[in-house]
Write an enzyme that holds these catalytic residues in place. Structure first.
Site, PDB file in Angstrom:
ATOM      1  CB  SER A   1      28.784  67.251  -6.012  1.00  0.00           C
ATOM      2  OG  SER A   1      27.590  68.078  -6.006  1.00  0.00           O
TER       3      SER A   1
ATOM      4  CG  HIS B   1      23.461  36.232   2.312  1.00  0.00           C
ATOM      5  ND1 HIS B   1      21.750  36.195   1.764  1.00  0.00           N
ATOM      6  CD2 HIS B   1      23.538  35.385   2.573  1.00  0.00           C
ATOM      7  CE1 HIS B   1      22.014  34.690   1.377  1.00  0.00           C
ATOM      8  NE2 HIS B   1      22.896  33.956   2.248  1.00  0.00           N
TER       9      HIS B   1
ATOM     10  CD  GLU C   1      25.749  57.161  -9.927  1.00  0.00           C
ATOM     11  OE1 GLU C   1      24.789  57.258  -9.075  1.00  0.00           O
ATOM     12  OE2 GLU C   1      26.572  57.625 -10.038  1.00  0.00           O
TER      13      GLU C   1
ATOM     14  CE  LYS D   1      28.661  62.608  -3.406  1.00  0.00           C
ATOM     15  NZ  LYS D   1      27.424  62.069  -3.643  1.00  0.00           N
TER      16      LYS D   1
END
Ligand code: ARG
Length: 458
Positions: free
Chosen positions: A277, A156, A290, A283
């Site tokens: 970024s 979980h 992704e 970043k």
């Protein structure tokens, strides 16, 4: 140039219809398989006397010339080249003259396209199997490099029990092993020759289909010509394998996205496998992962879309079936880049043991204390309850489970001995799980060996 089927027509095809109908824009990728199929077909026509030796030699030589033109990127597609089959035949006839027109004897584009596509998918399976094996090896090497490095295991997405990096890496190896088995199954299902089925009813010439199958590297021949020209089960199986493989890659990607976040910080992606970024200088984004997660969506879409295409079709060929190619090419192209990218990302992944260690809090060891009581004859349910009380006491004091003294524990239950605290270590928790498939060092070493054997990388 006129169309292959122009004889009974007097009017022109509408220009939009011409575009609508054409598949050359994508089935050009079948050129090599189309020519291979035609070379074998010419051989069979010669065997049964429908081509003389001279004619078949001329046709085969012409076909090889066409193959060369494609390979060297100098094949000129003409506006009337509707699909790869008509383009090859048109060019062949230009090269060898009217004899070229004999090649299509006894066959149809319906059995031809099914044959070409099966050949293409068999090759695609071989290539994907290599790519998958390489990703498996990357995971195996990562597992071996930090086999017993502890980190929290989750259920979980909450802290559960300690596991190791080796155990985690191998948990992503086995789904890929199953994907490779599915891939082999797809290849087997695909290795059935439709050629000789002609348009729908079977060819009217005494072609030796088993011999033809053998020539083309198929394991056998189709049993029913109506079925053979419309059977796209192999396409569905390929797309289903690709969709599930995509799901496996997506889950691996998702977990690494989490692990590379500031909150976890268990891994750092190499610069080569991440991006920045345009506005936030600090970043480092896991775009690669992704994209892998995102592309699994299109792999699923390719499968469901094509199943919908098939569902209303009567037996035998319908033009709807031309819709089979783009989803397969797209699925293949997607995996053909996703697999090596993921392998490279795994190979260059930096592990951060100190960040993993920082998350190995006492809560992860609560089960050990319950198991300790079980060893002393307490029923597990009762043990679970007693340890729950210990957790509550520790929480109330704002300390960890290992900060409780033997006296604290004995106040909860006299069954806790002076040695109770000794089980509350990560290494004891790992070592206890020595069953096959468990996270203990010896069990993991055995699993790694089995995995290497499975991947053929021993
Ligand atoms: N381009 C077609 C396809 O991909 C080839 C078969 C066409 N057959 C026909 N009778 N129109 O399905």
């Amino acid at each position: 140039m006129s169309k292959l089927w122009g004889g009974r027509f007097t009017g022109q095809t509408d220009s939009l219809v011409q575009r609508y109908n054409a598949s050359i824009g994508f089935d050009i990728r079948l050129y090599d398989e189309d020519i291979t199929g035609s070379v074998a077909w010419a051989g069979e026509l010669a065997e049964i006397g429908l081509l003389t030796e001279v004619e078949s030699a001329a046709i085969i030589e012409g076909l090889e010339q066409v193959r060369q033109e494609f390979a060297e990127d100098r094949f000129a597609v003409l506006p009337d080249d509707e699909d790869i089959h008509s383009a090859v035949e048109r060019r062949l006839t230009e090269l060898v003259g009217p004899t070229g027109g004999k090649l299509h004897t006894g066959r149809s584009r319906n059995d031809q396209v099914a044959t070409d596509f099966r050949l293409w998918i068999m090759r695609a399976c071989d290539r994907l199997d290599d790519q998958l094996t390489d990703l498996q090896i990357a995971l195996l090497d990562s597992a071996e490099g930090a086999l017993n490095l502890p980190l929290p295991g989750y259920t979980h997405l909450q802290h559960a029990q300690p596991i190791t990096w080796g155990h985690w890496s191998l948990s992503h190896f086995w789904p890929l092993a199953r994907d490779r088995e599915r891939l082999a199954g797809v290849r087997r299902a695909t290795s059935e020759l439709p050629l000789g089925s002609a348009a729908l009813a079977g060819t009217a010439f005494p072609i030796d289909r088993p011999r033809l199958a053998h020539r083309l590297g198929f394991a056998g021949i189709s049993a029913n010509s109506l079925d053979a020209v419309s059977n796209r089960d192999f396409v569905v199986e390929f797309l289903a394998m690709a969709a599930l493989l995509g799901v496996h890659l997506s889950r691996l990607a998702e977990q690494l996205i989490l692990f590379s976040s500031a909150e976890f910080g268990f891994v750092r992606l190499a610069d080569a496998y991440s991006t920045g970024s345009s506005i936030m200088p600090q970043k480092k984004n896991p775009d690669t992962l992704e994209l892998t997660r995102g592309k699994s969506g299109r792999l699923i879409g390719n499968l469901t879309g094509f199943l919908a295409t098939l569902k209303g079709l009567p037996s035998s060929y319908d033009k709807d079936l031309q819709e089979d190619k783009e989803p397969v090419f797209d699925a293949f192209d997607t995996l053909d880049i996703a697999l090596p990218v993921m392998a490279g990302l795994i190979r260059t992944l930096e592990l951060r043991p100190e960040r993993m260690a920082a998350q190995l809090e006492d809560g992860l060891l609560a089960t050990e204390l319950a198991d300790y009581l079980v060893h002393r004859g307490i029923p597990f349910r009762e043990a679970h309850h007693l340890v729950g009380q210990a957790v509550r006491v520790a929480e109330a004091r704002g300390v960890g489970l290992t900060d409780l003294t033997a006296a604290d524990l004995q106040a909860i239950s006299p069954h806790f001995g002076e040695d109770a605290a000794s089980v509350l270590t990560v290494s004891a928790a790992l070592a206890a799980r020595a069953v096959p498939g468990g996270t203990a060092p010896a069990a993991l070493a055995a699993q790694l060996t089995a995995a290497r054997q499975k991947a053929g990388s021993t």
